[in-house]
Scaffold this motif. Structure first.
Motif, short mmCIF file in Angstrom:
data_model
loop_
_atom_site.label_atom_id
_atom_site.label_comp_id
_atom_site.label_asym_id
_atom_site.label_seq_id
_atom_site.Cartn_x
_atom_site.Cartn_y
_atom_site.Cartn_z
N ASP A 1 6.19 4.36 4.95
CA ASP A 1 7.01 3.29 5.54
C ASP A 1 6.95 2.02 4.69
O ASP A 1 7.59 1.02 5.02
N HIS A 2 6.20 2.08 3.58
CA HIS A 2 6.10 0.92 2.68
C HIS A 2 6.55 1.25 1.25
O HIS A 2 6.87 0.35 0.49
N HIS B 1 5.97 -4.91 12.73
CA HIS B 1 5.45 -3.54 12.65
C HIS B 1 5.15 -3.00 14.06
O HIS B 1 4.09 -2.45 14.33
N ASP C 1 0.09 -3.92 6.49
CA ASP C 1 -0.68 -3.12 7.44
C ASP C 1 -2.15 -3.52 7.34
O ASP C 1 -2.75 -3.42 6.28
N HIS D 1 0.86 -1.19 0.00
CA HIS D 1 0.00 0.00 0.00
C HIS D 1 0.89 1.23 0.00
O HIS D 1 2.12 1.12 0.18
ZN LIG Z 1 3.05 0.76 8.05
#
Ligand SMILES: [Zn+2]
Ligand SMILES: O=c1ccn([C@@H]2O[C@@H]3COP(=O)(O)O[C@H]3[C@H]2O)c(=O)[nH]1
Ligand SMILES: [Zn+2]
Length: 247
Positions: A65-66, A220, A166, A61
């Motif tokens: 952070d991805h 995470h 996530d 997504h």
């Molecule tokens: Zn994340």
């Protein structure tokens, strides 16, 4: 076919002790990077993993952070390594990844560079359909609940390992994968405190049946992870940089 997973980061979006929650998936002849957050280039450098060793990247997504490290990787592949790599993108994210996340930094009108495929071999993936992205690695995208109206996906790897990325907790999905589809290993995100608006909290994960919890590795997580060691039921925290084998 067994596979190995090495988290190049296990932290939440705001963690400072741990890098962004991104993973390397290894089969015998293939290396896949799942998500490429802002800290991914530094983590790969620390692990001394050269970018050309990565055969493909897969995105869950479009939070930084991805995907925040993709700009650097795109530039490095183009200008330093003068080669391309595969970028597997959930079909629903192909346009937003470029238009909403990467275009600002990567577009170069003077050079005729104006699309994602100028940098990567872009391969859109369908939802809920197993796709053999390599003879040794099959991936199925499972839509997750994360931010309303923003597509987000978990991944089922070789029918054996579920990687949530996530996601709010979806006990029905986890139970179905475990009991009906024979999935044996679950890497699940875990928010250690606060509300469950966009993530799965530890309190929610602790409601999963014991048999399932025994197969869950938590990722995470926040900087206070060590305060929770011994308080995660049958679940364990996955460790950053360590390589785990899943048979
Ligand atoms: Zn994340
Ligand atoms: O509606 C929202 C949107 C975002 N956030 C925070 O921003 C972070 C973005 O990355 P993440 O998805 O890893 O985690 C998210 C949360 O920590 C939030 O709490 N509520
Ligand atoms: Zn997110």
């Amino acid at each position: 076919m067994s596979l190995q997973i090495q988290m190049i980061g296990t932290g939440s979006a705001f963690a400072k002790t741990y890098y962004n929650n991104n993973a390397l998936v290894y089969t015998k002849h293939f290396t896949l990077l799942i998500d490429c957050g802002a800290t991914a280039p530094r983590a790969l450098n620390e692990l001394q993993i050269p970018l050309p060793n990565i055969d493909a990247i897969l995105i869950s997504h479009i939070h930084a952070d991805h995907v925040g490290g993709l700009e650097e990787l795109a530039f490095q592949y183009m200008y330093n390594f003068k080669r391309r790599t595969k970028l597997f993108v959930p079909a629903a994210l192909e346009v937003p990844l470029w238009e909403h996340s990467l275009r600002g930094g990567l577009e170069n009108i003077a050079e005729g560079i104006h699309k994602l495929s100028d940098y990567f071999d872009v391969i859109p993936l369908p939802e809920r359909e197993p796709v053999a992205i390599h003879p040794e690695l099959t991936i199925e995208l499972l839509p997750t609940e994360h931010i309303p109206h923003k597509p987000s996906y978990g991944f089922l790897l070789n029918e054996r390992v579920y990687y949530s990325a996530d996601s709010r907790l979806n006990g029905t999905l986890l139970t179905e994968l475990f009991e009906k589809r024979g999935c044996e290993h679950f890497l699940h995100e875990c928010q250690l405190g606060g509300s469950n608006i966009v993530h799965a909290t530890l309190d929610e994960l602790l409601t999963l049946p014991e048999a399932l919890q025994r197969n869950v590795l938590l990722m995470h997580y926040g900087d206070n992870m060590t305060d929770f060691i011994g308080k995660t039921g049958w679940m364990r925290f996955i460790e950053q940089f360590k390589t785990y084998e899943f048979k």
